[in-house]
Write a protein that holds these residues in place. Structure first.
Motif, PDB file in Angstrom:
ATOM      1  N   PHE A  33      -3.298   5.841   5.721  1.00  0.00           N
ATOM      2  CA  PHE A  33      -3.605   5.477   4.433  1.00  0.00           C
ATOM      3  C   PHE A  33      -3.948   4.055   4.589  1.00  0.00           C
ATOM      4  CE2 PHE A  33      -0.096   8.078   2.107  1.00  0.00           C
ATOM      5  CZ  PHE A  33      -0.962   8.188   0.793  1.00  0.00           C
ATOM      6  N   SER A  34      -4.120   3.361   5.943  1.00  0.00           N
ATOM      7  CA  SER A  34      -4.698   1.979   5.722  1.00  0.00           C
ATOM      8  C   SER A  34      -6.054   2.487   6.088  1.00  0.00           C
ATOM      9  CB  SER A  34      -4.045   1.412   7.136  1.00  0.00           C
ATOM     10  OG  SER A  34      -2.504   1.350   6.560  1.00  0.00           O
ATOM     11  N   ALA A  35      -5.892   3.296   6.703  1.00  0.00           N
ATOM     12  CA  ALA A  35      -7.376   3.681   7.321  1.00  0.00           C
ATOM     13  C   ALA A  35      -8.937   3.746   5.932  1.00  0.00           C
ATOM     14  CB  ALA A  35      -7.898   4.730   8.166  1.00  0.00           C
ATOM     15  N   LEU A  36      -7.819   5.005   5.074  1.00  0.00           N
ATOM     16  CA  LEU A  36      -8.467   4.404   3.486  1.00  0.00           C
ATOM     17  C   LEU A  36      -9.016   3.412   2.937  1.00  0.00           C
ATOM     18  CD1 LEU A  36      -6.851   7.065   1.680  1.00  0.00           C
ATOM     19  CD2 LEU A  36      -8.241   7.313   3.017  1.00  0.00           C
ATOM     20  N   THR A  37      -7.666   2.005   3.362  1.00  0.00           N
ATOM     21  CA  THR A  37      -8.383   0.688   2.764  1.00  0.00           C
ATOM     22  C   THR A  37      -9.582   0.570   2.900  1.00  0.00           C
ATOM     23  OG1 THR A  37      -6.903  -0.814   4.515  1.00  0.00           O
ATOM     24  CG2 THR A  37      -5.775   0.235   2.669  1.00  0.00           C
ATOM     25  N   ARG A  38     -10.079   0.669   3.999  1.00  0.00           N
ATOM     26  CA  ARG A  38     -11.584   0.015   4.608  1.00  0.00           C
ATOM     27  C   ARG A  38     -12.780   0.550   4.621  1.00  0.00           C
ATOM     28  NH1 ARG A  38      -7.500  -0.197   8.867  1.00  0.00           N
ATOM     29  NH2 ARG A  38      -8.648   2.053   9.743  1.00  0.00           N
ATOM     30  N   GLY A  39     -12.126   1.511   3.262  1.00  0.00           N
ATOM     31  CA  GLY A  39     -13.968   2.584   3.257  1.00  0.00           C
ATOM     32  C   GLY A  39     -13.928   2.786   0.994  1.00  0.00           C
ATOM     33  N   PRO A  40     -14.115   3.133   1.150  1.00  0.00           N
ATOM     34  CA  PRO A  40     -14.456   3.644  -0.165  1.00  0.00           C
ATOM     35  C   PRO A  40     -13.282   4.432  -1.517  1.00  0.00           C
ATOM     36  CG  PRO A  40     -15.567   5.778   1.017  1.00  0.00           C
ATOM     37  CD  PRO A  40     -15.594   5.123   1.748  1.00  0.00           C
ATOM     38  N   LEU A  41     -12.381   5.069  -0.485  1.00  0.00           N
ATOM     39  CA  LEU A  41     -11.210   5.034  -1.261  1.00  0.00           C
ATOM     40  C   LEU A  41     -10.026   3.580  -1.328  1.00  0.00           C
ATOM     41  CD1 LEU A  41     -11.158   8.658  -0.160  1.00  0.00           C
ATOM     42  CD2 LEU A  41     -11.591   8.389  -2.527  1.00  0.00           C
TER      43      LEU A  41
END
Length: 240
Positions: A101-109
């Protein structure tokens, strides 16, 4: 878009740390004849849709198997990370889920990423961290009834001065999604905690089925009582 929406915090919210995110998709493996006509990238995307369906059914271990075996070409995409985080959260692999989920915080999601992190914290009982993560999800997508509901519930669990904020956020969530059962149930709890029993009763009166109305009322009262007892026990321990 994922409908694993609402934190499934109460039995009525279920679906999971639940009802958490998007429209159902086919939940069985695609037919070999269909897969045979697709290129590798299309096959991977198709299997991600299968994973989505498995997650909707709560079959988290099966979802992980599909992600690890069939969707290899999609491993770097935000959609893969989102599904992977959901599957890991469902199997209580919290550290790995938080990484996904942390990886998502740096993108469109990013909103989904913050929401996922909030649900990981909530599943571990860290409601202060859950509130912090859900605030970030709401800040990015303030019109999301799902994120407001999750934030409101986490604030209810945190207690204290957060109760008033929880009531506000849950009222806003209900205006955005009046049909949501989970939001309604959480708002009943918020009203009871705020001492607004009359308004809670009026909200309950809107439930047509008598048996469901009684179940929701009993559940909400038990929730309030249980958390009040937990708060008392915590205070006593601090005084010792």
């Amino acid at each position: 878009m994922m409908k694993r929406a609402a934190f499934v915090f109460c039995c009525f919210l279920l679906g999971g740390c639940a009802q958490m995110g998007f429209e159902p998709v086919p939940s069985t493996a695609p037919r070999a004849s269909d897969v045979g006509t697709l290129d590798a990238a299309a096959k991977s995307r198709l299997y991600l849709e299968v994973v989505n369906g498995l997650l909707e059914q709560g079959r988290y271990r099966a979802a992980l198997a599909y992600l690890d075996q069939y969707a290899v070409a999609e491993k770097k995409t935000p959609f893969f990370q989102q599904l992977y985080g959901e599957a890991l959260l469902g199997t209580e692999q919290y550290e790995e889920a938080a990484e996904a989920f942390s990886a998502l915080t740096r993108g469109p999601l990013a909103p989904e990423g913050y929401s996922g992190l909030g649900r990981v914290s909530g599943a571990q009982g860290d409601w202060a961290a859950a509130v912090s993560h859900f605030r970030k999800a709401v800040a990015v997508r303030p019109s999301s009834a799902e994120f407001l509901n999750n934030l409101g519930y986490a604030q209810l669990c945190l207690g204290g001065d957060s109760i008033r904020e929880a009531e506000f956020n849950l009222r806003q969530a209900q205006e955005l999604d009046p049909a949501s059962i989970s939001i309604r149930n959480n708002l009943v709890i918020a009203l009871l905690l705020a001492g607004k029993e009359g308004e809670a009763r009026r909200l309950l009166a809107g439930i047509p089925a008598a048996h469901e109305r009684a179940e929701v009322q009993q559940f909400a009262m038990d929730w309030v009582k249980r958390h009040a007892q937990a708060g008392t026990a915590s205070s006593e321990q601090e005084e010792m």
